[in-house]
Write an enzyme that holds these catalytic residues in place. Structure first.
Site, PDB file in Angstrom:
ATOM      1  N   LYS A  43       0.958  -1.095   0.070  1.00 50.20           N
ATOM      2  CA  LYS A  43      -0.019   0.011  -0.040  1.00 50.20           C
ATOM      3  C   LYS A  43       0.800   1.127   0.154  1.00 50.20           C
ATOM      4  O   LYS A  43       0.768   2.225  -0.790  1.00 50.20           O
ATOM      5  CB  LYS A  43      -0.936  -0.012   1.227  1.00 50.20           C
ATOM      6  CG  LYS A  43      -2.092  -1.057   1.286  1.00 50.20           C
ATOM      7  CD  LYS A  43      -2.885  -1.278   2.319  1.00 50.20           C
ATOM      8  CE  LYS A  43      -3.841  -2.427   2.278  1.00 50.20           C
ATOM      9  NZ  LYS A  43      -4.542  -2.667   3.444  1.00 50.20           N
ATOM     10  N   GLN A  48      -4.491  -1.594   9.679  1.00 49.92           N
ATOM     11  CA  GLN A  48      -4.595  -2.826   9.150  1.00 49.92           C
ATOM     12  C   GLN A  48      -5.240  -3.769   9.762  1.00 49.92           C
ATOM     13  O   GLN A  48      -5.087  -3.952  11.321  1.00 49.92           O
ATOM     14  CB  GLN A  48      -2.989  -3.098   8.651  1.00 49.92           C
ATOM     15  CG  GLN A  48      -3.022  -4.686   7.797  1.00 49.92           C
ATOM     16  CD  GLN A  48      -3.690  -4.269   6.450  1.00 49.92           C
ATOM     17  OE1 GLN A  48      -3.535  -3.261   5.801  1.00 49.92           O
ATOM     18  NE2 GLN A  48      -4.039  -5.542   5.916  1.00 49.92           N
ATOM     19  N   ASP A  95     -10.874   2.854   3.928  1.00 44.22           N
ATOM     20  CA  ASP A  95     -11.567   1.515   3.969  1.00 44.22           C
ATOM     21  C   ASP A  95     -13.124   1.331   3.877  1.00 44.22           C
ATOM     22  O   ASP A  95     -13.725   0.321   3.539  1.00 44.22           O
ATOM     23  CB  ASP A  95     -11.066   0.570   5.352  1.00 44.22           C
ATOM     24  CG  ASP A  95      -9.791   0.009   5.126  1.00 44.22           C
ATOM     25  OD1 ASP A  95      -9.292  -0.542   4.082  1.00 44.22           O
ATOM     26  OD2 ASP A  95      -8.880  -0.017   6.190  1.00 44.22           O
TER      27      ASP A  95
HETATM   28  N1  GUN Z   1      -7.147  -6.536   6.059  1.00 47.35           N
HETATM   29  C1  GUN Z   1      -7.620  -7.470   5.171  1.00 47.35           C
HETATM   30  N2  GUN Z   1      -8.096  -6.543   4.052  1.00 47.35           N
HETATM   31  C2  GUN Z   1      -8.037  -5.419   4.521  1.00 47.35           C
HETATM   32  C3  GUN Z   1      -8.456  -4.195   4.138  1.00 47.35           C
HETATM   33  O1  GUN Z   1      -8.992  -3.936   3.193  1.00 47.35           O
HETATM   34  N3  GUN Z   1      -8.241  -2.918   4.906  1.00 47.35           N
HETATM   35  C4  GUN Z   1      -7.732  -3.304   6.229  1.00 47.35           C
HETATM   36  N4  GUN Z   1      -7.553  -2.197   6.889  1.00 47.35           N
HETATM   37  N5  GUN Z   1      -7.407  -4.346   6.864  1.00 47.35           N
HETATM   38  C5  GUN Z   1      -7.367  -5.409   5.816  1.00 47.35           C
END
Ligand code: GUN
Length: 286
Positions: free
Chosen positions: A53, A97, A120
Site C-alpha cells: 500500500k 490494518q 476503508d
Molecule cells: N485486512 C485485510 N483486508 C483489509 C482491508 O481492506 N483493509 C484493512 N484495513 N485491513 C485489511
C-alpha cells in the site's frame, strides 16, 4: 470451455495512472493527498499488504505515513494515534490494518477513525451510508471487484450473484454493491447447507473464505464469472486462491487469477478513495 482471465494487474495499472493524474491536479491546487497506514504487530501477511500500500502511494505521488505499533501496545495508544491522524491536515485517509491483536477492540478502533478519512469504508457511518445507497467510501476490495465486472462488461441487472463469505470487509459490502447494481443476491456463510446448490446457481460467484481451493469446477454453473478474493500461501510458498483455478477455469466464462486478480485492485481502489477524500477536503476549503 476455457475461461478468460480477468487481469486485475492491468486494470489496476490503468486506475493508478488515472489516480496519478488527479494527484497532480491536487498538487497544482496546493494539496498533496496523504494516506496513513497503521500496523499493529508483526503478522507477516499484513506486513506485505502494508508495504504494498505504501509503495503504491509513492508511485502515484501520494504522501504516505507508515505507523507501526508493537503487538502488545495498549489499545489506548492506538486510539491516540488515530485521534492525532484525525486532526492532521496533511492526512486525508487513515487505514488501520486488520486483523488487530486479540486484546484490541477492532470496532472501537474503527469507530475512532474520522468517517471523512475512513478510506476503508469500515466505519459504521460509512457502512450505513452504503446500505442506504449514499456511499461516501466503498470498501476497497468489493469496490475493485465492481470495477473488474464493469471492465468485463458483465451484465449485473437481473443476474444471480452468489457471495461465499459474509465478512464486514468483503462479503457484506459486496452484497450491497451488487444489489445496488440490480443483481439478485445470495450471501452464503459458514453454516450454509449444501453450498454447491447455491454456488451452482450463480452467474457471478464471489468467493472470500480464506479456504484454499474450496470451490471446485463441479460447483460452478457453465459460463459463470468467478471472482476469487482468497490469498492463501501454500506449503511451497506460492500464493493460491479460494477457488480451484484448474477445474474452475474449465467451466467458467471468466475468472480472476491469484495472484494478479483482486489483490492489485484493492490497492488501486484505496488510492482512489484517498484521492477522493483529498478532493472533498480541498473543495470544502475553497
Ligand atoms: N485486512 C485485510 N483486508 C483489509 C482491508 O481492506 N483493509 C484493512 N484495513 N485491513 C485489511
Amino acid at each position: 470451455m476455457t475461461a478468460r482471465i480477468i487481469d486485475g494487474k492491468a486494470l489496476s495499472a490503468t486506475i493508478k495512472a488515472e489516480v496519478a493524474k488527479r494527484v497532480e491536479q491536487l498538487k497544482e491546487a496546493g494539496t498533496t493527498p496523504g494516506l496513513a497506514v497503521v500496523l499493529v504487530g508483526e503478522d507477516a501477511a499484513s506486513q506485505v499488504y502494508v508495504r504494498n500500500k505504501i509503495a503504491a502511494c509513492e508511485k502515484a505521488g501520494l504522501h504516505s505515513r507508515n505507523i507501526h505499533l508493537a503487538i502488545d501496545a495498549p489499545e489506548e495508544q492506538l486510539l491516540d494515534v488515530v485521534r492525532d491522524l484525525n486532526r492532521d491536515d496533511t492526512i486525508h485517509g487513515i487505514l488501520v490494518q486488520l486483523p488487530l491483536p486479540a486484546h484490541m477492540n477492532a470496532a472501537r478502533v474503527i469507530e475512532t477513525i474520522s468517517a471523512q478519512k475512513d478510506v476503508d469504508g469500515f466505519h459504521v457511518s460509512n457502512a450505513g451510508r452504503l446500505m442506504t445507497g449514499r456511499p461516501l467510501f466503498r470498501p476497497c476490495t468489493p469496490y475493485g471487484i465492481m470495477k473488474m465486472l464493469e471492465s468485463e462488461k458483465v451484465v449485473l441487472r437481473g443476474a444471480e450473484a452468489v457471495i461465499v463469505g459474509a465478512s464486514n470487509i468483503v462479503g457484506k459490502p459486496m452484497a450491497l454493491l451488487l444489489l445496488a447494481a440490480g443483481a439478485t443476491i445470495t450471501l452464503c456463510n459458514t453454516k450454509t447447507r449444501d453450498l454447491a446448490a447455491q454456488t451452482r446457481r450463480a452467474d457471478v460467484l464471489v468467493v472470500a473464505t480464506g479456504k484454499p481451493g474450496m470451490i471446485t469446477g463441479d460447483m460452478i454453473k457453465p459460463g459463470a464469472v468467478i471472482i476469487d478474493v482468497g490469498i492463501n500461501r501454500r506449503a511451497d510458498g506460492k500464493l493460491t486462491g479460494d477457488v480451484d483455478f484448474e477445474s474452475a477455469s474449465q467451466v467458467a466464462s471468466a475468472i480472476t487469477p491469484v495472484p494478479g486478480g483482486v489483490g492489485p485492485m484493492t490497492i488501486a481502489m484505496l488510492l482512489v478513495n484517498t484521492v477522493e477524500a483529498a478532493e472533498r477536503n480541498a473543495a470544502t476549503l475553497v
